[in-house]
Write a protein that holds these residues in place. Structure first.
Motif, PDB file in Angstrom:
ATOM      1  N   PHE A  22       0.856  -1.184   0.000  1.00  0.00           N
ATOM      2  CA  PHE A  22       0.000   0.000   0.000  1.00  0.00           C
ATOM      3  C   PHE A  22       0.893   1.235   0.000  1.00  0.00           C
ATOM      4  CE2 PHE A  22      -2.509  -3.275   2.038  1.00  0.00           C
ATOM      5  CZ  PHE A  22      -3.806  -3.059   1.601  1.00  0.00           C
ATOM      6  N   THR A  23       0.765   2.081  -1.004  1.00  0.00           N
ATOM      7  CA  THR A  23       1.463   3.361  -1.024  1.00  0.00           C
ATOM      8  C   THR A  23       0.418   4.430  -0.721  1.00  0.00           C
ATOM      9  OG1 THR A  23       3.016   2.518  -2.651  1.00  0.00           O
ATOM     10  CG2 THR A  23       2.939   4.911  -2.352  1.00  0.00           C
ATOM     11  N   ILE A  24       0.568   5.067   0.429  1.00  0.00           N
ATOM     12  CA  ILE A  24      -0.446   6.001   0.927  1.00  0.00           C
ATOM     13  C   ILE A  24       0.046   7.437   0.791  1.00  0.00           C
ATOM     14  CG2 ILE A  24      -1.836   6.672   2.928  1.00  0.00           C
ATOM     15  CD1 ILE A  24      -2.420   3.824   1.769  1.00  0.00           C
ATOM     16  N   ASP A  25      -0.677   8.220   0.004  1.00  0.00           N
ATOM     17  CA  ASP A  25      -0.420   9.655  -0.129  1.00  0.00           C
ATOM     18  C   ASP A  25      -1.533  10.467   0.522  1.00  0.00           C
ATOM     19  OD1 ASP A  25       1.941   9.306  -1.679  1.00  0.00           O
ATOM     20  OD2 ASP A  25       0.723   8.974  -3.458  1.00  0.00           O
ATOM     21  N   ASP A  26      -2.760   9.913   0.504  1.00  0.00           N
ATOM     22  CA  ASP A  26      -3.940  10.614   1.024  1.00  0.00           C
ATOM     23  C   ASP A  26      -4.541   9.804   2.176  1.00  0.00           C
ATOM     24  OD1 ASP A  26      -6.358  11.846   1.530  1.00  0.00           O
ATOM     25  OD2 ASP A  26      -7.083  11.758  -0.544  1.00  0.00           O
ATOM     26  N   VAL A  27      -4.297  10.247   3.411  1.00  0.00           N
ATOM     27  CA  VAL A  27      -4.775   9.503   4.580  1.00  0.00           C
ATOM     28  C   VAL A  27      -6.299   9.586   4.743  1.00  0.00           C
ATOM     29  CG1 VAL A  27      -2.583   9.663   5.806  1.00  0.00           C
ATOM     30  CG2 VAL A  27      -4.334  11.424   6.175  1.00  0.00           C
ATOM     31  N   TYR A  28      -6.962  10.424   3.963  1.00  0.00           N
ATOM     32  CA  TYR A  28      -8.417  10.558   4.057  1.00  0.00           C
ATOM     33  C   TYR A  28      -9.153   9.662   3.056  1.00  0.00           C
ATOM     34  CZ  TYR A  28      -7.135  14.522   6.893  1.00  0.00           C
ATOM     35  OH  TYR A  28      -6.582  15.315   7.869  1.00  0.00           O
ATOM     36  N   GLY A  55       3.394   3.852  11.522  1.00  0.00           N
ATOM     37  CA  GLY A  55       2.080   4.385  11.236  1.00  0.00           C
ATOM     38  C   GLY A  55       1.016   3.573  11.926  1.00  0.00           C
ATOM     39  N   VAL A  56      -0.226   3.830  11.575  1.00  0.00           N
ATOM     40  CA  VAL A  56      -1.368   3.143  12.169  1.00  0.00           C
ATOM     41  C   VAL A  56      -2.322   2.746  11.054  1.00  0.00           C
ATOM     42  CG1 VAL A  56      -3.369   3.390  13.694  1.00  0.00           C
ATOM     43  CG2 VAL A  56      -1.176   4.395  14.350  1.00  0.00           C
ATOM     44  N   ILE A  57      -2.798   1.494  11.109  1.00  0.00           N
ATOM     45  CA  ILE A  57      -3.872   1.032  10.236  1.00  0.00           C
ATOM     46  C   ILE A  57      -5.105   0.874  11.112  1.00  0.00           C
ATOM     47  CG2 ILE A  57      -4.742  -0.853   8.798  1.00  0.00           C
ATOM     48  CD1 ILE A  57      -1.876  -1.512   8.034  1.00  0.00           C
ATOM     49  N   ARG A  58      -6.236   1.394  10.631  1.00  0.00           N
ATOM     50  CA  ARG A  58      -7.510   1.283  11.359  1.00  0.00           C
ATOM     51  C   ARG A  58      -8.502   0.489  10.512  1.00  0.00           C
ATOM     52  NH1 ARG A  58      -7.188   4.908  15.541  1.00  0.00           N
ATOM     53  NH2 ARG A  58      -5.743   6.637  15.213  1.00  0.00           N
ATOM     54  N   THR A  59      -9.245  -0.378  11.209  1.00  0.00           N
ATOM     55  CA  THR A  59     -10.323  -1.109  10.559  1.00  0.00           C
ATOM     56  C   THR A  59     -11.304  -1.602  11.604  1.00  0.00           C
ATOM     57  OG1 THR A  59     -10.898  -2.863   9.002  1.00  0.00           O
ATOM     58  CG2 THR A  59      -9.115  -3.344  10.534  1.00  0.00           C
ATOM     59  N   SER A  60     -12.563  -1.490  11.338  1.00  0.00           N
ATOM     60  CA  SER A  60     -13.640  -2.040  12.179  1.00  0.00           C
ATOM     61  C   SER A  60     -13.478  -1.743  13.662  1.00  0.00           C
ATOM     62  CB  SER A  60     -13.740  -3.550  11.957  1.00  0.00           C
ATOM     63  OG  SER A  60     -13.936  -3.827  10.610  1.00  0.00           O
ATOM     64  N   GLY A  61     -13.133  -0.513  13.990  1.00  0.00           N
ATOM     65  CA  GLY A  61     -13.007  -0.104  15.383  1.00  0.00           C
ATOM     66  C   GLY A  61     -11.682  -0.435  16.031  1.00  0.00           C
ATOM     67  N   ALA A  62     -10.744  -0.990  15.298  1.00  0.00           N
ATOM     68  CA  ALA A  62      -9.427  -1.336  15.858  1.00  0.00           C
ATOM     69  C   ALA A  62      -8.341  -0.481  15.223  1.00  0.00           C
ATOM     70  CB  ALA A  62      -9.121  -2.810  15.626  1.00  0.00           C
ATOM     71  N   SER A  63      -7.298  -0.208  16.006  1.00  0.00           N
ATOM     72  CA  SER A  63      -6.122   0.512  15.531  1.00  0.00           C
ATOM     73  C   SER A  63      -4.909  -0.376  15.736  1.00  0.00           C
ATOM     74  CB  SER A  63      -5.925   1.808  16.314  1.00  0.00           C
ATOM     75  OG  SER A  63      -7.037   2.646  16.149  1.00  0.00           O
ATOM     76  N   THR A  71       4.835  -7.702  12.198  1.00  0.00           N
ATOM     77  CA  THR A  71       4.032  -7.982  13.389  1.00  0.00           C
ATOM     78  C   THR A  71       2.703  -8.573  12.934  1.00  0.00           C
ATOM     79  OG1 THR A  71       5.014  -6.066  14.499  1.00  0.00           O
ATOM     80  CG2 THR A  71       3.015  -6.991  15.476  1.00  0.00           C
ATOM     81  N   ARG A  72       2.238  -9.592  13.649  1.00  0.00           N
ATOM     82  CA  ARG A  72       0.924 -10.167  13.326  1.00  0.00           C
ATOM     83  C   ARG A  72      -0.135  -9.469  14.166  1.00  0.00           C
ATOM     84  NH1 ARG A  72      -2.298 -15.523  14.104  1.00  0.00           N
ATOM     85  NH2 ARG A  72      -3.492 -15.518  12.171  1.00  0.00           N
ATOM     86  N   HIS A  73      -1.229  -9.118  13.524  1.00  0.00           N
ATOM     87  CA  HIS A  73      -2.344  -8.433  14.171  1.00  0.00           C
ATOM     88  C   HIS A  73      -3.605  -9.269  13.979  1.00  0.00           C
ATOM     89  CE1 HIS A  73       0.167  -4.831  14.221  1.00  0.00           C
ATOM     90  NE2 HIS A  73       0.446  -5.113  12.962  1.00  0.00           N
ATOM     91  N   LYS A  74      -4.514  -9.155  14.937  1.00  0.00           N
ATOM     92  CA  LYS A  74      -5.812  -9.796  14.782  1.00  0.00           C
ATOM     93  C   LYS A  74      -6.844  -8.994  15.557  1.00  0.00           C
ATOM     94  CE  LYS A  74      -4.457 -13.204  18.185  1.00  0.00           C
ATOM     95  NZ  LYS A  74      -4.268 -14.588  18.491  1.00  0.00           N
ATOM     96  N   HIS A  75      -8.068  -9.016  15.019  1.00  0.00           N
ATOM     97  CA  HIS A  75      -9.146  -8.235  15.625  1.00  0.00           C
ATOM     98  C   HIS A  75     -10.469  -8.918  15.337  1.00  0.00           C
ATOM     99  CE1 HIS A  75     -11.699  -4.953  16.799  1.00  0.00           C
ATOM    100  NE2 HIS A  75     -12.143  -4.776  15.586  1.00  0.00           N
ATOM    101  N   THR A  76     -11.264  -9.134  16.369  1.00  0.00           N
ATOM    102  CA  THR A  76     -12.603  -9.706  16.220  1.00  0.00           C
ATOM    103  C   THR A  76     -13.622  -8.578  16.356  1.00  0.00           C
ATOM    104  OG1 THR A  76     -11.881 -11.839  17.073  1.00  0.00           O
ATOM    105  CG2 THR A  76     -14.242 -11.388  17.161  1.00  0.00           C
ATOM    106  N   PHE A  77     -14.623  -8.580  15.481  1.00  0.00           N
ATOM    107  CA  PHE A  77     -15.629  -7.522  15.476  1.00  0.00           C
ATOM    108  C   PHE A  77     -16.942  -8.070  14.938  1.00  0.00           C
ATOM    109  CE2 PHE A  77     -13.676  -7.601  11.357  1.00  0.00           C
ATOM    110  CZ  PHE A  77     -14.686  -7.324  10.464  1.00  0.00           C
ATOM    111  N   THR A  78     -18.011  -7.353  15.210  1.00  0.00           N
ATOM    112  CA  THR A  78     -19.315  -7.660  14.638  1.00  0.00           C
ATOM    113  C   THR A  78     -19.576  -6.640  13.537  1.00  0.00           C
ATOM    114  OG1 THR A  78     -20.104  -8.567  16.726  1.00  0.00           O
ATOM    115  CG2 THR A  78     -21.777  -7.914  15.111  1.00  0.00           C
ATOM    116  N   THR A  87      -8.029   2.242   6.794  1.00  0.00           N
ATOM    117  CA  THR A  87      -7.511   3.601   6.717  1.00  0.00           C
ATOM    118  C   THR A  87      -6.122   3.634   7.326  1.00  0.00           C
ATOM    119  OG1 THR A  87      -8.572   4.225   8.803  1.00  0.00           O
ATOM    120  CG2 THR A  87      -9.786   4.702   6.784  1.00  0.00           C
ATOM    121  N   PHE A  88      -5.320   4.568   6.864  1.00  0.00           N
ATOM    122  CA  PHE A  88      -3.935   4.701   7.286  1.00  0.00           C
ATOM    123  C   PHE A  88      -3.744   6.112   7.841  1.00  0.00           C
ATOM    124  CE2 PHE A  88      -4.293   1.499   4.089  1.00  0.00           C
ATOM    125  CZ  PHE A  88      -3.375   0.522   4.424  1.00  0.00           C
ATOM    126  N   ASP A  89      -3.166   6.226   9.032  1.00  0.00           N
ATOM    127  CA  ASP A  89      -3.027   7.526   9.687  1.00  0.00           C
ATOM    128  C   ASP A  89      -1.855   8.357   9.187  1.00  0.00           C
ATOM    129  OD1 ASP A  89      -5.196   6.814  11.175  1.00  0.00           O
ATOM    130  OD2 ASP A  89      -4.222   7.023  13.115  1.00  0.00           O
TER     131      ASP A  89
END
Length: 122
Positions: A22-28, A55-63, A71-78, A87-89
């Protein structure tokens, strides 16, 4: 303009493998995976990530804090809708390896989906 492409990189397991770049130029401007969720269903999203700085990646209420180390990440959500947004900060280059979206609250080890394997026509 944000871009997503495939690239070869040294994986967390010290093997040169394909991953998402992912090459991010526009964080919005989020990346949206459309029509992959069922509202009210529980999901677990897991992935390995790293970036060139931090940086920070956000998805489904998690940062998820992203560094220059895998690093391995995991997040459970409804799910509240049918789309999954990332999104990328911070502007920069992020790498995502073995992303996996599963129904339920358990992040299993990644395995290739047979629907994702293509055979070349000879």
């Amino acid at each position: 303009m944000n871009t997503l492409e495939s690239c070869l990189i040294m994986s967390p397991f010290n093997v040169s493998e394909e991953c998402a770049k992912f090459t991010i130029d526009d964080v919005y401007d989020p990346f949206v995976l459309s029509d992959i969720l069922i509202a009210g269903q529980e999901y677990t999203f897991s992935f390995w990530s790293m970036c060139e700085a931090s940086g920070v990646i956000r998805t489904s209420g998690a940062s998820f804090g992203i560094t220059s180390e895998w690093t391995r990440h995991k997040h459970t959500f409804t799910a509240t809708g049918v789309n999954l947004s990332l999104t990328f900060d911070t502007a920069g280059t992020y790498y995502m390896y073995h992303p996996q979206l599963e129904k339920g609250n358990v992040a299993t080890d990644w395995t290739p989906d047979t629907d994702d394997i293509f055979t070349k026509n000879e």
